[in-house]
Enzyme design. Structure first.
Site, PDB file in Angstrom:
ATOM      1  N   ASP A 127     -10.068  -6.869   3.746  1.00 17.25           N
ATOM      2  CA  ASP A 127      -9.723  -7.018   2.604  1.00 17.25           C
ATOM      3  C   ASP A 127     -10.762  -7.117   1.771  1.00 17.25           C
ATOM      4  OD1 ASP A 127      -7.310  -6.560   3.567  1.00 17.25           O
ATOM      5  OD2 ASP A 127      -6.595  -8.811   3.396  1.00 17.25           O
ATOM      6  N   GLU A 187      -6.954  10.222  -8.713  1.00 16.36           N
ATOM      7  CA  GLU A 187      -6.748  10.278 -10.177  1.00 16.36           C
ATOM      8  C   GLU A 187      -6.229   8.929 -10.460  1.00 16.36           C
ATOM      9  OE1 GLU A 187      -6.554  12.883  -8.160  1.00 16.36           O
ATOM     10  OE2 GLU A 187      -8.055  13.906  -9.525  1.00 16.36           O
ATOM     11  N   ARG A 211      -4.637  18.899 -17.612  1.00 13.40           N
ATOM     12  CA  ARG A 211      -5.889  19.314 -17.749  1.00 13.40           C
ATOM     13  C   ARG A 211      -6.276  20.281 -16.684  1.00 13.40           C
ATOM     14  NH1 ARG A 211      -8.158  14.917 -16.431  1.00 13.40           N
ATOM     15  NH2 ARG A 211      -6.743  13.545 -16.324  1.00 13.40           N
ATOM     16  N   ARG A 245       3.878  14.253  -1.714  1.00 13.87           N
ATOM     17  CA  ARG A 245       3.951  13.772  -0.490  1.00 13.87           C
ATOM     18  C   ARG A 245       3.217  12.534  -0.364  1.00 13.87           C
ATOM     19  NH1 ARG A 245       6.372  17.794  -0.050  1.00 13.87           N
ATOM     20  NH2 ARG A 245       6.358  19.604   1.209  1.00 13.87           N
TER      21      ARG A 245
HETATM   22  O1  F6P Z   1      -5.940  -9.215   6.140  1.00  8.17           O
HETATM   23  C1  F6P Z   1      -6.308  -7.959   6.794  1.00  8.17           C
HETATM   24  C2  F6P Z   1      -5.110  -7.194   6.963  1.00  8.17           C
HETATM   25  O2  F6P Z   1      -5.125  -5.839   7.596  1.00  8.17           O
HETATM   26  C3  F6P Z   1      -4.152  -7.099   5.575  1.00  8.17           C
HETATM   27  O3  F6P Z   1      -4.998  -6.065   4.713  1.00  8.17           O
HETATM   28  C4  F6P Z   1      -2.988  -6.503   5.878  1.00  8.17           C
HETATM   29  O4  F6P Z   1      -2.179  -6.863   4.634  1.00  8.17           O
HETATM   30  C5  F6P Z   1      -2.792  -7.376   7.073  1.00  8.17           C
HETATM   31  O5  F6P Z   1      -3.619  -7.802   7.633  1.00  8.17           O
HETATM   32  C6  F6P Z   1      -1.679  -6.927   8.164  1.00  8.17           C
HETATM   33  O6  F6P Z   1      -1.483  -7.707   9.023  1.00  8.17           O
HETATM   34  P1  F6P Z   1      -0.618  -7.525  10.210  1.00  8.17           P
HETATM   35  O7  F6P Z   1      -2.001  -7.027  11.339  1.00  8.17           O
HETATM   36  O8  F6P Z   1      -0.213  -8.680  11.069  1.00  8.17           O
HETATM   37  O9  F6P Z   1       0.244  -6.534  10.115  1.00  8.17           O
END
Ligand code: F6P
Ligand code: ADP
Length: 321
Positions: A127, A187, A211, A245
């Protein structure tokens, strides 16, 4: 100091194995025994730990995930759980801890430090939401996976005159979405910290269409205030000029071999953490500050929030036109 222990905790991140290997091998160089705790704080509470030999960390540098496995554990958040953990460490004559993980895991590290166990943190979380380090272990690899997905989606989007909504990880932090958006040429970017309304997303897509663009890509963080499917329904009912999509990238983002950057970062942080604990330092996290591996107080890491630069938001907008 003769014996320390290491664990990986929270969400796994590519490069955790490279950090484990670095700690174990640097430990051998300093005559320190490194115990590996399996399944994070759960394993600590169960006393599930053993000596890691050099051979045990052979061939793991390039592997994603974590050979020590990881877990989330509620009992360790309680004072009783933490005292039990210290008792387990004493039973195994462990004199120091290295915790590799995200901000939650580092709060756990802080708790051990407060109970008298010399502890060092290593930031690892895709993250990039940990205060005190430019980059955490795993972020670079994940960003590259996101960019690969975006490049592929743009090929097919352009061929069909379509708009794609790509959901990327980040429950509370939009770093991956924002950087993915800038580097993948999206975008639109929607993050938990700065969420565009669905009307604003529709307006941006209409703008891209008028555009003359042959596609539109929106990168949506998992923690956006609306679900990606809701957004797709909204856009479908408000003519944007594009067929819509959706793609949810999910846990594919957390797996796979760590990039060169993550291997280097994890290796440097692992060696630095070991050297610092041997030198008698504790209560700190090793961080990346420019090109230097810095020391950051765990107290600060666990009480401060890493902001996303306004500059990046402005850049994402300017370059999307
Ligand atoms: O903190 C890392 C992370 O991959 C986050 O981006 C995500 O929200 C969360 O862990 C997902 O957790 P889990 O693997 O428990 O679903
Ligand atoms: P991450 O480390 O990836 O942010 P979590 O937030 O799920 O992941 O935290 C991982 C684990 O760290 C938790 O399951 C818990 O065992 C421990 N932890 C989290 N917050 C605290 C806290 N405030 N005090 C003690 N331990 C904590």
């Amino acid at each position: 100091m003769k014996r320390i222990a290491i664990m990986t905790s929270g969400g796994d991140a590519p490069g955790m194995n490279a950090a484990i290997r670095a700690v174990v091998r640097a430990g051998m160089d300093h005559g320190i025994e490194v115990y590996g705790i399996r399944q994070a704080y759960t394993g600590l509470l169960n006393g599930d730990m053993s000596l890691m030999t050099s051979r045990e960390v052979s061939g793991i540098l390039q592997r994603g995930g974590t050979v020590l496995q990881t877990a989330r554990n509620e009992e360790f958040k309680t004072p009783q759980g933490q005292r039990k953990a210290v008792r387990r460490l004493n039973e195994h004559e462990i004199e120091g801890m290295i915790v590799i993980g995200g901000d939650g895991s580092l709060r756990g590290a802080m708790a051990l430090q407060k109970l008298g166990i010399p502890t060092i943190g290593i930031p690892a979380s895709i993250d990039n939401d940990i205060w005190g380090t430019n980059m955490s272990i795993g972020v670079d690899t994940t960003l590259n996976i996101i960019l690969d997905a975006l490049d592929r989606l743009r090929d097919t989007a352009t061929s069909h005159n379509r708009a794609f909504l790509l959901e990327v990880m980040g429950r509370n932090c939009g770093y991956l979405a924002l950087m993915g958006g800038i580097l993948g040429g999206a975008e639109v970017v929607v993050t938990p910290e700065k969420a565009l309304t669905m009307q604003e997303v529709a307006a941006s897509m209409q703008d891209a269409y008028t555009r003359g663009k042959s596609h539109a890509i929106a990168v949506i963080a998992e923690g956006a205030p609306y679900k990606i499917t809701e957004l797709a329904d909204y856009l479908n009912s408000h003519d944007t000029g594009f067929e819509i999509r959706i793609t949810i990238l999910g846990h594919i983002q957390r797996g796979g071999s760590p990039s060169a950057f993550d291997r280097l970062l994890a290796t440097r942080m692992g060696v630095a953490a070991l050297e610092r604990i041997v030198a008698g330092e504790s209560g700190v996290m090793v961080g990346l500050d420019g090109r230097v591996i810095s020391n950051v107080l765990l107290e600060d890491v666990t009480t401060k929030t890493r902001p996303i630069s306004e500059e990046y938001y402005a850049m994402a907008y300017t370059l999307s036109r």
